[in-house]
Write a protein that holds these residues in place. Structure first.
Motif, short mmCIF file in Angstrom:
data_model
loop_
_atom_site.label_atom_id
_atom_site.label_comp_id
_atom_site.label_asym_id
_atom_site.label_seq_id
_atom_site.Cartn_x
_atom_site.Cartn_y
_atom_site.Cartn_z
N ASN A 275 17.09 5.25 1.81
CA ASN A 275 15.94 6.20 2.18
C ASN A 275 14.84 5.72 2.65
O ASN A 275 13.72 6.19 3.31
CB ASN A 275 15.66 7.08 1.11
N TYR A 276 14.47 4.09 2.34
CA TYR A 276 13.38 3.60 2.70
C TYR A 276 13.64 2.31 3.92
O TYR A 276 13.49 1.24 3.34
CB TYR A 276 12.88 3.18 1.54
N PRO A 277 13.98 2.75 4.93
CA PRO A 277 14.14 1.52 6.11
C PRO A 277 12.95 0.75 6.40
O PRO A 277 11.99 1.67 6.02
CB PRO A 277 15.16 2.32 7.06
N LYS A 278 12.90 -0.11 7.23
CA LYS A 278 11.74 -0.34 8.07
C LYS A 278 11.14 0.31 8.83
O LYS A 278 10.02 0.69 8.79
CB LYS A 278 11.98 -1.63 8.67
N GLY A 279 11.99 1.15 9.62
CA GLY A 279 11.47 2.16 10.38
C GLY A 279 10.83 1.92 11.65
O GLY A 279 10.26 0.71 11.81
N GLU A 280 10.53 2.87 12.40
CA GLU A 280 9.56 2.61 13.67
C GLU A 280 8.37 2.22 13.48
O GLU A 280 7.93 1.37 14.35
CB GLU A 280 9.92 3.81 14.68
N ASN A 281 7.53 2.67 12.49
CA ASN A 281 6.01 2.38 12.53
C ASN A 281 6.06 0.95 12.30
O ASN A 281 5.37 0.43 12.56
CB ASN A 281 5.58 3.28 11.22
N ASP B 296 6.92 11.91 1.95
CA ASP B 296 7.81 12.38 3.19
C ASP B 296 7.73 11.49 4.20
O ASP B 296 7.39 10.56 4.08
CB ASP B 296 7.46 13.93 3.30
N GLN B 297 8.41 12.08 5.37
CA GLN B 297 8.64 10.96 6.48
C GLN B 297 7.07 10.57 7.01
O GLN B 297 7.09 9.42 7.74
CB GLN B 297 9.04 11.72 7.63
N THR B 298 6.14 11.36 6.84
CA THR B 298 4.78 10.87 7.18
C THR B 298 4.01 10.00 6.39
O THR B 298 2.89 9.34 6.84
CB THR B 298 3.98 11.88 7.78
N THR B 299 4.52 9.83 5.16
CA THR B 299 3.79 9.04 4.08
C THR B 299 3.81 7.41 4.41
O THR B 299 5.28 6.99 4.34
CB THR B 299 4.32 9.45 2.84
N LYS B 300 2.94 6.82 4.39
CA LYS B 300 3.06 5.23 4.61
C LYS B 300 2.64 4.90 2.99
O LYS B 300 1.89 5.02 2.49
CB LYS B 300 2.16 4.92 5.35
N ILE B 301 3.72 3.91 2.51
CA ILE B 301 3.66 3.47 1.17
C ILE B 301 3.51 1.87 1.35
O ILE B 301 4.33 1.21 1.93
CB ILE B 301 5.06 3.88 0.59
N ILE B 302 2.54 1.60 0.67
CA ILE B 302 2.27 0.16 0.55
C ILE B 302 2.34 -0.20 -1.06
O ILE B 302 1.85 0.16 -1.88
CB ILE B 302 0.76 -0.09 1.06
N VAL B 303 3.29 -1.28 -1.11
CA VAL B 303 3.70 -1.97 -2.38
C VAL B 303 2.87 -3.10 -2.41
O VAL B 303 3.13 -4.06 -1.70
CB VAL B 303 5.32 -2.05 -2.52
N SER B 304 1.99 -3.17 -3.62
CA SER B 304 1.19 -4.24 -3.51
C SER B 304 1.76 -5.24 -4.61
O SER B 304 1.56 -5.05 -5.77
CB SER B 304 -0.48 -3.99 -4.22
N TYR B 305 2.33 -6.51 -4.03
CA TYR B 305 2.78 -7.38 -5.10
C TYR B 305 1.71 -8.24 -5.47
O TYR B 305 1.93 -8.57 -6.56
CB TYR B 305 3.72 -8.36 -4.05
N TYR B 306 0.84 -8.13 -4.85
CA TYR B 306 -0.41 -9.11 -5.45
C TYR B 306 -0.97 -8.51 -6.55
O TYR B 306 -1.49 -8.96 -7.44
CB TYR B 306 -1.47 -9.39 -4.19
N SER B 307 -1.23 -7.24 -6.64
CA SER B 307 -1.63 -6.35 -7.55
C SER B 307 -0.94 -6.59 -8.79
O SER B 307 -1.41 -6.61 -10.03
CB SER B 307 -1.97 -4.96 -7.38
N PRO C 192 1.76 -10.61 0.08
CA PRO C 192 1.16 -9.77 -1.04
C PRO C 192 1.53 -8.51 -0.98
O PRO C 192 1.16 -7.82 -1.89
CB PRO C 192 -0.33 -10.00 -0.53
N PHE C 193 1.92 -7.85 0.03
CA PHE C 193 2.41 -6.50 -0.01
C PHE C 193 3.53 -6.18 0.98
O PHE C 193 4.01 -6.85 1.61
CB PHE C 193 1.04 -5.65 0.33
N ASN C 194 4.03 -4.94 0.70
CA ASN C 194 5.15 -4.35 1.48
C ASN C 194 4.87 -3.11 2.05
O ASN C 194 4.07 -2.42 1.44
CB ASN C 194 6.52 -4.54 0.78
N HIS C 195 5.91 -2.81 3.16
CA HIS C 195 5.20 -1.53 3.64
C HIS C 195 6.48 -0.60 4.04
O HIS C 195 7.34 -1.32 4.48
CB HIS C 195 4.49 -1.81 4.97
N LYS C 196 6.38 0.47 3.52
CA LYS C 196 7.77 1.34 3.53
C LYS C 196 7.41 2.90 3.94
O LYS C 196 6.23 3.24 3.74
CB LYS C 196 8.52 1.44 2.28
N SER C 197 8.31 3.66 4.48
CA SER C 197 8.15 5.04 4.53
C SER C 197 9.46 5.50 4.63
O SER C 197 10.74 4.74 4.95
CB SER C 197 7.74 5.50 6.19
#
Length: 508
Positions: free
Chosen positions: A99-105, A396-407, A377-382
């Protein structure tokens, strides 16, 4: 003066004034949680801290319990959910992976990577991963990697360090490692050695272009798309920087590919006695039914992704490792003792992965450095479909999720009260073996199905370089030199790592 002209003039006056007021009031806030201002959202808080972005995000997450919803300017679709929650990360990267591919964004932000493995989803990504793992496991690749690495250590890295040591000069160790890994990865993947690591330190525009692109890409995450499009049209700002870098990188890679195509027929690799990564990838892709449109373009995308991963992750880890090692002399002493115990330093033979694998304390020190300073330092998912994260946040589909590995490495809730201490013992079991942590707690090499395929290769390379440098030299940072993380997609040092190199006198 018409209504439209009046509105434009008032807007040009009102918006900057509102912005300045927001900046002033944000400075007065005692909490790190930024104010969600009308129209501007939380942009003022980010701009105040853009020079220390990774630390600022970490403070936000600590203050908000590990997950924070950042609000962008109105009508820009820039709201982001930022998280360092291991349960959320396990859910996103592993349990609900599809449910969390790289995606177009993501592809738009990292468009320079084309159709390489980092940008791919679905069947193409599966083929990329299968082919890459197959090539990496090939005996010819393993032999080529070992030969390439040791040649560059012996003929490039050590002579440069020796020269600098004799002259007693200051040097930027980060630049040394960047040149080392760039030469190594180019020779490995393109069968071409740029020889950037030499005593005269030649200026190579394509080497700088990689860093320029990585810095510009970071700002795409927090810049409204309308501004990005305007920068692209006017060819200004970070978009001009990434456009220029893209052309420079392409010129370098395509020149290498064209040169090699004149030396051998890439599509008849079965007749080649020498193992070549270029031909190995082409053969494997063909065997897996990949139909090429532009063969050279697809190969460029494939190799560029691997170059970015191999060049930047390794050099960044080495830079932070020697920086933190210089502040922990007892750790350096223990590693040096371990080198003399497990490696045949008297004969100066090329060490094997098995011998390096016995150096538990070195492994623990590198793991601890990765925990505190992860190269990515981070990853980007939607999400593809609406979802509820373990933390309770709805996306949802419009939500940008930033996973902060650094933090994550700085969170007491994850690593305990001593999370800011550098303790290699954290990674050693009571029986003296290597302690393993789940990837969603320690995602330095990502987690889930997209975990790094080159993890073991990267660690072996780092261990060889680290052990060789520690055995021959003592590294001392220049006093007063400020070391800070750069605002980049890769956790490089903003001002480099200025050091002095002293040759050890106890070498047998």
């Amino acid at each position: 003066m018409g209504f439209f002209e009046t509105l434009v003039i008032l807007s040009l006056f009102f918006i900057p004034m509102l912005f300045l007021i927001c900046i002033y009031k944000s400075q007065k806030q005692r909490t790190v949680i930024p104010t969600d201002w009308p129209i501007l959202g939380m942009i003022p808080g980010v701009l105040l801290n853009v020079h220390r972005l990774h630390e600022y995000v970490t403070e936000l997450l600590i203050d908000s319990g590990g997950t924070f919803m950042w609000k962008g300017p109105w009508f820009t679709n820039m709201d982001m959910l930022i998280t360092s929650n291991p349960l959320d990360i396990h859910h996103i990267l592993t349990r609900n992976f599809w449910n969390y591919p790289k995606g177009e964004n993501f592809r738009k932000i990292f468009d320079i990577l084309g159709d390489g493995i980092f940008n791919s989803d679905g069947e193409l990504w599966e083929i990329h991963r299968k082919v890459t793992m197959s090539v990496f496991k090939h005996a010819g690749f393993q032999s080529l990697l070992e030969t390439t690495l040791w040649n560059k250590v012996e003929k490039g890295l050590l002579p440069v360090l020796e020269s600098i040591s004799r002259q007693g000069k200051e040097m930027d160790l980060q630049e040394i490692f960047q040149r080392f890994t760039f030469d190594t990865i180019c020779k490995l993947l393109l069968d071409h050695d740029p020889k950037s690591l030499s005593l005269d330190f030649p200026y190579l525009p394509y080497l700088k272009a990689f860093s320029d692109a990585e810095e510009a890409i970071l700002y795409r995450h927090v810049t409204p798309s309308s501004i990005l499009k305007l920068q692209q049209v006017l060819r200004v700002g970070n978009e001009k920087k990434i456009s220029d870098a893209w052309k420079t990188i392409d010129h370098f890679i395509y020149n290498c590919l064209n040169q090699k195509s004149n030396e051998y027929n890439m599509m008849q690799c079965e007749q080649q006695e020498k193992f070549l990564v270029l031909t190995a990838f082409m053969r494997k892709f063909k065997d897996n039914g990949v139909s090429f449109g532009d063969t050279t373009k697809f190969l460029r995308d494939t190799l560029l992704s691997l170059m970015v991963a191999g060049k930047d992750s390794t050099s960044t880890l080495l830079s932070w490792f020697f920086y933190i090692l210089a502040q922990n002399s007892t750790v350096e002493d223990k590693i040096l003792e371990e080198i003399h115990t497990h490696l045949d330093v008297k004969l100066h033979e090329r060490w094997k992965a098995k011998e390096l694998g016995e150096m538990v304390y070195l492994h623990g020190a590198l793991s601890e450095c990765l925990r505190l300073f992860p190269p990515l330092p981070f990853n980007h998912k939607s999400p593809l479909k609406p979802d509820i994260l373990p933390s309770g946040h709805q996306v949802d589909q419009t939500t940008k999720i930033i996973v902060s590995y650094y933090s994550m490495g700085k969170m007491k809730s994850i690593w305990g009260e001593d999370c800011m201490e550098f303790k290699p013992e954290r990674w050693i079991t009571k029986g003296g073996g290597i302690k393993h942590e789940p990837s969603y707690k320690f995602p330095a090499f990502n987690a889930g199905p997209r975990s790094c395929v080159g993890k073991d290769l990267s660690l072996t390379q780092v261990k060889i370089v680290a052990a060789m440098v520690i055995y021959h030299y003592h590294i001392e940072p220049v006093k007063g030199h400020l070391v800070l993380p750069a605002e980049s997609m890769v956790l490089q040092m903003k001002h480099g790592l200025k050091v002095r190199v002293t040759k050890r006198t106890t070498i047998n």
